[in-house]
Design a protein around this motif. Structure first.
Motif, mmCIF file in Angstrom:
data_model
loop_
_atom_site.group_PDB
_atom_site.id
_atom_site.type_symbol
_atom_site.label_atom_id
_atom_site.label_comp_id
_atom_site.label_asym_id
_atom_site.label_seq_id
_atom_site.Cartn_x
_atom_site.Cartn_y
_atom_site.Cartn_z
ATOM 1 N N UNK A 5 93.645 50.832 3.399
ATOM 2 C CA UNK A 5 93.312 49.688 4.135
ATOM 3 C C UNK A 5 92.631 49.544 5.456
ATOM 4 N N UNK A 6 92.715 50.418 6.122
ATOM 5 C CA UNK A 6 92.265 50.494 7.532
ATOM 6 C C UNK A 6 90.788 50.589 7.729
ATOM 7 N N UNK A 7 90.201 49.649 8.347
ATOM 8 C CA UNK A 7 88.650 49.657 8.559
ATOM 9 C C UNK A 7 88.572 50.006 9.916
ATOM 10 N N UNK A 8 87.620 51.056 10.219
ATOM 11 C CA UNK A 8 87.433 51.417 11.884
ATOM 12 C C UNK A 8 85.931 51.479 12.031
ATOM 13 N N UNK A 9 85.455 50.796 12.988
ATOM 14 C CA UNK A 9 84.139 50.640 13.331
ATOM 15 C C UNK A 9 84.039 51.146 14.744
ATOM 16 N N UNK A 10 83.227 51.996 14.899
ATOM 17 C CA UNK A 10 82.880 52.326 16.465
ATOM 18 C C UNK A 10 81.615 51.927 17.165
ATOM 19 N N UNK A 11 81.504 50.966 17.981
ATOM 20 C CA UNK A 11 80.255 50.569 18.728
ATOM 21 C C UNK A 11 80.050 51.893 19.722
ATOM 22 N N UNK A 12 78.578 52.398 19.714
ATOM 23 C CA UNK A 12 78.291 53.449 20.491
ATOM 24 C C UNK A 12 77.094 53.672 20.641
ATOM 25 N N UNK A 13 76.707 54.648 21.101
ATOM 26 C CA UNK A 13 75.221 54.810 21.613
ATOM 27 C C UNK A 13 75.132 56.390 22.156
ATOM 28 N N UNK A 14 74.447 57.215 21.503
ATOM 29 C CA UNK A 14 74.263 58.646 22.165
ATOM 30 C C UNK A 14 73.477 58.394 23.294
ATOM 31 N N UNK A 15 73.953 59.229 24.492
ATOM 32 C CA UNK A 15 74.890 60.298 24.250
ATOM 33 C C UNK A 15 76.122 60.077 25.207
ATOM 34 N N UNK A 16 76.630 58.833 25.226
ATOM 35 C CA UNK A 16 77.658 58.238 26.102
ATOM 36 C C UNK A 16 78.876 59.080 26.219
ATOM 37 N N UNK A 17 79.218 59.724 27.197
ATOM 38 C CA UNK A 17 80.426 60.446 27.124
ATOM 39 C C UNK A 17 81.786 59.952 26.819
ATOM 40 N N UNK A 18 81.666 58.453 27.004
ATOM 41 C CA UNK A 18 82.919 57.662 27.050
ATOM 42 C C UNK A 18 82.983 57.535 25.407
ATOM 43 N N UNK A 19 81.684 57.254 24.643
ATOM 44 C CA UNK A 19 81.838 57.296 23.306
ATOM 45 C C UNK A 19 82.243 58.639 22.567
ATOM 46 N N UNK A 20 81.708 59.689 23.403
ATOM 47 C CA UNK A 20 82.291 61.134 22.666
ATOM 48 C C UNK A 20 83.689 61.141 22.724
ATOM 49 N N UNK A 21 84.203 60.805 23.895
ATOM 50 C CA UNK A 21 85.817 60.815 24.127
ATOM 51 C C UNK A 21 86.598 60.132 22.604
ATOM 52 N N UNK A 22 85.960 58.998 22.166
ATOM 53 C CA UNK A 22 86.555 58.333 20.980
ATOM 54 C C UNK A 22 86.252 58.982 19.734
ATOM 55 N N UNK A 23 84.996 59.675 19.705
ATOM 56 C CA UNK A 23 84.844 60.610 18.516
ATOM 57 C C UNK A 23 85.389 61.487 18.349
ATOM 58 N N UNK A 24 85.872 62.346 19.747
ATOM 59 C CA UNK A 24 86.746 63.442 19.547
ATOM 60 C C UNK A 24 88.002 62.914 19.061
ATOM 61 N N UNK A 25 88.534 61.816 19.629
ATOM 62 C CA UNK A 25 89.952 61.402 19.056
ATOM 63 C C UNK A 25 89.896 61.574 17.599
ATOM 64 N N UNK A 26 88.916 60.323 17.107
ATOM 65 C CA UNK A 26 88.731 60.161 15.790
ATOM 66 C C UNK A 26 88.586 61.559 14.957
ATOM 67 N N UNK A 27 87.763 62.191 15.390
ATOM 68 C CA UNK A 27 87.635 63.576 14.655
ATOM 69 C C UNK A 27 88.859 64.392 14.751
ATOM 70 N N UNK A 28 89.641 64.578 15.606
ATOM 71 C CA UNK A 28 90.877 65.262 15.722
ATOM 72 C C UNK A 28 91.912 64.776 14.927
ATOM 73 N N UNK A 29 92.040 63.405 14.716
ATOM 74 C CA UNK A 29 92.801 62.707 13.519
ATOM 75 C C UNK A 29 92.264 62.517 12.194
ATOM 76 N N UNK A 30 91.142 63.212 11.910
ATOM 77 C CA UNK A 30 90.435 63.347 10.962
ATOM 78 C C UNK A 30 90.000 61.784 10.151
ATOM 79 N N UNK A 31 90.022 60.884 10.894
ATOM 80 C CA UNK A 31 89.549 59.710 10.629
ATOM 81 C C UNK A 31 88.384 59.281 10.356
ATOM 82 N N UNK A 32 87.841 58.669 9.127
ATOM 83 C CA UNK A 32 86.536 58.181 8.930
ATOM 84 C C UNK A 32 86.183 56.891 9.431
ATOM 85 N N UNK A 33 85.077 56.569 9.959
ATOM 86 C CA UNK A 33 84.645 55.318 10.432
ATOM 87 C C UNK A 33 83.316 55.050 10.477
ATOM 88 N N UNK A 34 82.922 53.953 10.397
ATOM 89 C CA UNK A 34 81.417 53.276 10.598
ATOM 90 C C UNK A 34 80.920 53.462 12.028
#
Ligand SMILES: N[C@@H](CCC(=O)N[C@@H](CS)C(=O)NCC(=O)O)C(=O)O
Length: 239
Positions: A5-34
């Motif tokens: 039931x968890x819905x995750x949405x990431x507002x981002x834009x390439x190549x923001x290093x701050x967005x990359x941090x969040x993508x890294x954390x989501x990736x390390x946790x194996x979480x899928x997101x929009x």
């Protein structure tokens, strides 16, 4: 989505290093997101409503609730999804070690990032040179922090990636691009051997290979932005 039931949405834009941090954390946790790509010139209603204070990306929206500021988002992901991924926590369990890790994340944000920004956004060559001087001083400090935090292990987090690794790791492509643009080494193998080896090791992680922006692409992006800024400054000086 994240599951159960968890819905995750990431507002981002390439190549923001701050967005990359969040993508890294989501990736390390194996979480899928929009991933919802943002236009930072014409900001969306969703971005303005989700981050009314700073109006910046990244924003993570978890079940409709926004979380802002990359370092805070990374910590939120770790706390909200403690059992996700390979099970390794990004924050240490021990309160003292947690405080130390948070200290170094704040150091990256408060010292490393502004100095790095000044290396290419400085208004004069002197400001850029001063930025580089401060950046190299921050690198020297982080070399010592890596030695102390890792205790001979591969990452700031020890055997596994922690929040300091994510905070600094999100910047790796930009550091490499800055090295190419400035023509001088930042993670220098001679002056900061531990950090240089760490950057190499971090960049080889599966999640980093998937998420870190391509360095040549970042160089082109930075050149384009710098040219736009120079043109805007020239136009402003004519008026
Ligand atoms: N401290 C913020 C920095 C975020 C940031 O600077 N985002 C930039 C993109 S890289 C942004 O949204 N800029 C749009 C603006 O300033 O209007 C974080 O860590 O999340």
């Amino acid at each position: 989505m994240a599951g159960s039931g968890d819905e995750l949405m990431l507002l981002g834009k390439w190549p923001s290093p701050f967005v990359t941090r969040v993508e890294l954390a989501l990736g390390l946790k194996g979480l899928s997101y929009e991933y919802v790509k943002q236009d930072l010139v014409n900001k969306s209603e969703l971005l303005l409503a989700s981050n009314p204070v700073h109006k910046k990306i990244p924003v993570l929206i978890h079940n409709g609730k926004p979380v802002c500021e990359s370092s805070i988002i990374v910590q939120y992901i770790d706390e909200a999804f403690p059992d996700a991924g390979a099970g390794a926590a990004l924050l240490p369990a021990d309160p003292y070690e947690r405080a130390v890790a948070r200290f170094w994340v704040a150091y990256v944000d408060d010292k490393f990032v502004p100095a790095w920004v000044a290396t290419f956004r400085g208004k004069t060559e002197e400001e850029k040179a001063e930025g580089m001087k401060q950046l190299l001083a921050a690198v020297e400090t982080l070399e010592g922090a890596l030695k102390d935090c890792s205790k001979g292990k591969p990452f700031f987090g020890g055997d596994t990636v922690g929040i300091v690794d994510v905070a600094l790791g999100g910047l790796i492509s930009w550091v490499k691009a800055t090295e190419l643009l400035a023509g001088s080494k930042i993670f220098d193998e001679e002056k900061a051997p531990l950090l240089a080896a760490w950057a190499q090791r971090f960049g080889e992680l599966d999640v980093a290979e998937k998420v870190l922006p391509d360095v040549d692409g970042v160089v082109e992006f930075a050149k384009m932005r710098l040219a736009e800024a120079a043109a805007a400054a020239a136009a402003a000086s004519k008026n």
